[in-house]
Design a protein around this motif. Structure first.
Motif, PDB file in Angstrom:
ATOM      1  N   ASP A   1      -8.238 -19.796   3.168  1.00 10.06           N
ATOM      2  CA  ASP A   1      -6.885 -19.396   2.861  1.00 10.06           C
ATOM      3  C   ASP A   1      -6.098 -19.365   4.313  1.00 10.06           C
ATOM      4  O   ASP A   1      -6.861 -19.122   5.352  1.00 10.06           O
ATOM      5  N   TRP A   2      -4.734 -18.783   4.182  1.00  8.75           N
ATOM      6  CA  TRP A   2      -4.035 -18.571   5.320  1.00  8.75           C
ATOM      7  C   TRP A   2      -2.801 -17.814   5.047  1.00  8.75           C
ATOM      8  O   TRP A   2      -2.606 -17.593   3.912  1.00  8.75           O
ATOM      9  N   VAL A   3      -2.089 -17.318   6.109  1.00 10.62           N
ATOM     10  CA  VAL A   3      -0.834 -16.583   5.780  1.00 10.62           C
ATOM     11  C   VAL A   3       0.355 -17.346   6.501  1.00 10.62           C
ATOM     12  O   VAL A   3       0.347 -18.354   7.480  1.00 10.62           O
ATOM     13  N   LYS A   4       1.680 -17.122   5.783  1.00 12.70           N
ATOM     14  CA  LYS A   4       2.813 -17.814   6.389  1.00 12.70           C
ATOM     15  C   LYS A   4       3.495 -17.026   7.582  1.00 12.70           C
ATOM     16  O   LYS A   4       3.645 -15.893   7.262  1.00 12.70           O
ATOM     17  N   LYS A   5       3.626 -17.460   8.655  1.00 14.88           N
ATOM     18  CA  LYS A   5       4.000 -17.030   9.833  1.00 14.88           C
ATOM     19  C   LYS A   5       5.278 -15.871   9.639  1.00 14.88           C
ATOM     20  O   LYS A   5       5.211 -14.826   9.942  1.00 14.88           O
ATOM     21  N   GLU A   6       6.348 -16.416   8.954  1.00 19.42           N
ATOM     22  CA  GLU A   6       7.741 -15.713   8.793  1.00 19.42           C
ATOM     23  C   GLU A   6       6.936 -14.440   8.032  1.00 19.42           C
ATOM     24  O   GLU A   6       7.705 -13.347   8.178  1.00 19.42           O
ATOM     25  N   ALA A   7       6.563 -14.745   6.920  1.00 24.79           N
ATOM     26  CA  ALA A   7       6.231 -13.368   6.024  1.00 24.79           C
ATOM     27  C   ALA A   7       5.369 -12.711   6.676  1.00 24.79           C
ATOM     28  O   ALA A   7       5.607 -11.261   6.583  1.00 24.79           O
ATOM     29  N   TYR A   8       4.474 -12.953   7.400  1.00 18.92           N
ATOM     30  CA  TYR A   8       3.475 -12.267   8.085  1.00 18.92           C
ATOM     31  C   TYR A   8       4.120 -11.376   9.174  1.00 18.92           C
ATOM     32  O   TYR A   8       3.977  -9.991   9.408  1.00 18.92           O
ATOM     33  N   LEU A   9       5.097 -11.708   9.675  1.00 21.89           N
ATOM     34  CA  LEU A   9       5.819 -10.907  10.803  1.00 21.89           C
ATOM     35  C   LEU A   9       6.673  -9.815  10.078  1.00 21.89           C
ATOM     36  O   LEU A   9       6.918  -8.699  10.792  1.00 21.89           O
ATOM     37  N   GLN A  10       7.207 -10.444   8.846  1.00 20.93           N
ATOM     38  CA  GLN A  10       7.821  -9.290   8.311  1.00 20.93           C
ATOM     39  C   GLN A  10       7.001  -8.201   7.576  1.00 20.93           C
ATOM     40  O   GLN A  10       7.491  -7.007   7.505  1.00 20.93           O
ATOM     41  N   VAL A  11       5.882  -8.653   7.174  1.00 22.85           N
ATOM     42  CA  VAL A  11       4.601  -7.513   6.574  1.00 22.85           C
ATOM     43  C   VAL A  11       4.461  -6.438   7.872  1.00 22.85           C
ATOM     44  O   VAL A  11       4.534  -5.465   7.585  1.00 22.85           O
ATOM     45  N   LEU A  12       4.307  -6.906   9.190  1.00 24.88           N
ATOM     46  CA  LEU A  12       4.021  -6.237  10.134  1.00 24.88           C
ATOM     47  C   LEU A  12       5.191  -5.453  10.353  1.00 24.88           C
ATOM     48  O   LEU A  12       4.951  -4.130  10.817  1.00 24.88           O
ATOM     49  N   ASP A  13       6.442  -5.962  10.594  1.00 25.92           N
ATOM     50  CA  ASP A  13       7.418  -5.029  10.731  1.00 25.92           C
ATOM     51  C   ASP A  13       7.531  -3.895   9.633  1.00 25.92           C
ATOM     52  O   ASP A  13       7.953  -2.746   9.944  1.00 25.92           O
ATOM     53  N   THR A  14       7.230  -4.225   8.407  1.00 27.26           N
ATOM     54  CA  THR A  14       7.353  -3.258   7.394  1.00 27.26           C
ATOM     55  C   THR A  14       6.388  -2.118   7.543  1.00 27.26           C
ATOM     56  O   THR A  14       6.636  -0.892   7.473  1.00 27.26           O
ATOM     57  N   LEU A  15       5.073  -2.663   7.896  1.00 29.09           N
ATOM     58  CA  LEU A  15       4.013  -1.406   7.975  1.00 29.09           C
ATOM     59  C   LEU A  15       4.326  -0.937   9.404  1.00 29.09           C
ATOM     60  O   LEU A  15       4.230   0.655   9.212  1.00 29.09           O
ATOM     61  N   ARG A  16       5.023  -1.269  10.299  1.00 28.93           N
ATOM     62  CA  ARG A  16       5.144  -0.603  11.418  1.00 28.93           C
ATOM     63  C   ARG A  16       6.402   0.533  10.984  1.00 28.93           C
ATOM     64  O   ARG A  16       6.368   1.703  11.502  1.00 28.93           O
ATOM     65  N   GLY A  17       7.321  -0.013  10.399  1.00 26.33           N
ATOM     66  CA  GLY A  17       8.501   1.083   9.939  1.00 26.33           C
ATOM     67  C   GLY A  17       7.894   2.021   9.126  1.00 26.33           C
ATOM     68  O   GLY A  17       8.591   3.197   9.210  1.00 26.33           O
ATOM     69  N   LEU A  18       6.995   1.890   8.353  1.00 28.76           N
ATOM     70  CA  LEU A  18       6.381   2.879   7.316  1.00 28.76           C
ATOM     71  C   LEU A  18       5.083   3.737   7.909  1.00 28.76           C
ATOM     72  O   LEU A  18       4.878   4.802   7.496  1.00 28.76           O
ATOM     73  N   ALA A  19       4.550   3.109   8.914  1.00 24.87           N
ATOM     74  CA  ALA A  19       3.373   4.052   9.550  1.00 24.87           C
ATOM     75  C   ALA A  19       4.009   5.299  10.152  1.00 24.87           C
ATOM     76  O   ALA A  19       4.906   5.417  10.913  1.00 24.87           O
ATOM     77  N   GLY A  20       3.395   6.351   9.866  1.00 29.41           N
ATOM     78  CA  GLY A  20       3.636   7.748  10.374  1.00 29.41           C
ATOM     79  C   GLY A  20       4.586   8.472   9.912  1.00 29.41           C
ATOM     80  O   GLY A  20       5.208   9.571  10.320  1.00 29.41           O
ATOM     81  N   GLY A  21       5.325   7.788   8.566  1.00 31.91           N
ATOM     82  CA  GLY A  21       6.419   8.422   8.055  1.00 31.91           C
ATOM     83  C   GLY A  21       5.858   9.727   7.314  1.00 31.91           C
ATOM     84  O   GLY A  21       4.510   9.892   7.112  1.00 31.91           O
ATOM     85  N   ALA A  22       6.911  10.329   6.918  1.00 32.30           N
ATOM     86  CA  ALA A  22       6.638  11.721   5.821  1.00 32.30           C
ATOM     87  C   ALA A  22       5.620  11.429   4.963  1.00 32.30           C
ATOM     88  O   ALA A  22       4.730  12.260   4.300  1.00 32.30           O
ATOM     89  N   THR A  23       5.839  10.298   4.156  1.00 30.00           N
ATOM     90  CA  THR A  23       4.999   9.929   2.986  1.00 30.00           C
ATOM     91  C   THR A  23       4.159   8.722   3.417  1.00 30.00           C
ATOM     92  O   THR A  23       4.734   7.708   3.904  1.00 30.00           O
ATOM     93  N   ALA A  24       2.792   8.857   3.282  1.00 25.91           N
ATOM     94  CA  ALA A  24       1.718   7.874   3.423  1.00 25.91           C
ATOM     95  C   ALA A  24       2.011   6.804   2.615  1.00 25.91           C
ATOM     96  O   ALA A  24       1.748   6.973   1.514  1.00 25.91           O
TER      97      ALA A  24
END
Length: 342
Positions: free
Chosen positions: A93-116
């Protein structure tokens, strides 16, 4: 610490693993790609894994182990992960570049927040050989979009739109804390992977992007129907483990009505697939195994048995006689066309 660890289970995967790994390298230093060589023999899987690790030493980690099957390779990925979050991407299988970068941006934004964040969910696409129109599995009707939510915020899941391994990214520590260990030398353990951690999942996030590309078309693929029938005992093993798990967790899950309902419905689908494969095989031995599976469920948890056996799918899978079995197969074929599953 890396943001995301991605395990790539490989067994004799030299023909397609590079496409998979190359699609993941786009994530750069935020990701850790754990290429798990599961005792490959007779091809260059191990060498290719080592080549990527040598070329990208800060991103790619090659893990070599004795053959233990897909579940064992996923276990090794979890054991070697250093990322905050964890994802499995199969080597064909593989992943789609544009969506992949959005996934990383989302994880980055949520990491370390008050709610895990415990589980991120994305769409996946069936890349079925020979089909120009791609079937996208998305969750817009079932899940809130673009916000953290709990099980009580979920809506009804359509049949065929369950959360699969392709859909999810888990928090790594959650997988370890819930004690997830997939059985070795067993196919179809991906169902356990997206089933057993769920009671530990409190907060989820649905990112409505077509991230994962799920390839279907190899003759030797484990989801090929004839191969599934040849490995029916492994499907039944997973099915029974899911019955055991849900039965043991019932008292804990009674207070989590939406989660329990979802898990019951998912088990219903898996039991239906097991039943229809046993019917399709046409042997008396496998028809007996179908009866034994439903008997096992009844003896393990009568309440759960009544829910599944007397539901629409349970009734359809247990119609009497040869004529009843033909009707069951016909209904299953219609469902395959509608929902595009195997």
């Amino acid at each position: 610490m890396k943001l995301l660890s991605i395990a790539v289970p490989c067994y004799n995967s030299e023909r397609y693993m590079c496409k998979c790994i190359d699609s993941l390298l786009v994530g750069g230093e935020d990701v850790e790609i754990i290429v798990v060589d599961d005792g490959s023999t007779g091809d260059r899987t191990a060498e290719i894994a080592d080549e990527y690790a040598a070329k990208y030493p800060t991103i790619v980690k090659a893990v070599h182990k004795a053959n233990g099957g897909h579940g064992s390779a996923v276990n090794a990925g979890i054991d070697n992960a250093t990322g905050l979050y964890f994802k499995v991407v199969d080597s064909d299988d593989w992943v789609k570049k544009e969506a992949y970068l959005q996934v990383l941006d989302t994880l980055r934004g949520l990491a370390g927040g008050a709610t895990a964040l415990d589980m991120l969910i994305c769409n996946y696409v069936y890349e079925k050989e020979g089909e120009k129109k791609k079937k996208v599995i998305q969750y817009r009707r079932s899940l809130p979009t673009g916000t953290l939510f709990t099980w009580e915020d979920c809506h009804h899941f359509q049949r065929g739109h369950y959360i699969l391994m392709h859909s999810v990214i888990f928090r790594t520590r959650l997988l370890r804390d819930c004690g997830l260990r997939l059985p070795e030398h067993t196919f179809y353990v991906d169902n356990l992977y997206v089933f057993e951690p769920l009671p530990a999942v409190k907060y989820m996030y649905y990112l409505d992007v077509n991230f994962y590309r799920y390839y279907i078309g190899r003759a030797d693929q484990s989801v090929n129907e004839d191969i599934m029938i040849s490995r029916i005992d492994q499907q039944l093993k997973v099915n029974r483990l899911m019955i055991d798990y849900l039965s043991e967790k019932r008292n804990e899950l009674v207070k989590k009505k939406r989660l329990y309902q979802y898990m019951k419905n998912y088990l219903e689908i898996i039991t239906t697939v097991s039943s229809i494969l046993l019917i399709r095989s046409g042997t008396e031995e496998n028809l007996e195994k179908k009866a034994e599976l439903w008997k096992y469920l009844k003896e393990k948890d009568r309440k759960l048995y009544r829910r599944l056996r007397h539901g629409v799918l349970g009734e359809a899978m247990n119609l009497p006689g040869r004529g009843g079995r033909k009707i069951s197969l016909g209904g299953y074929r219609i469902a395959q066309k509608v929902f595009k599953f195997n």
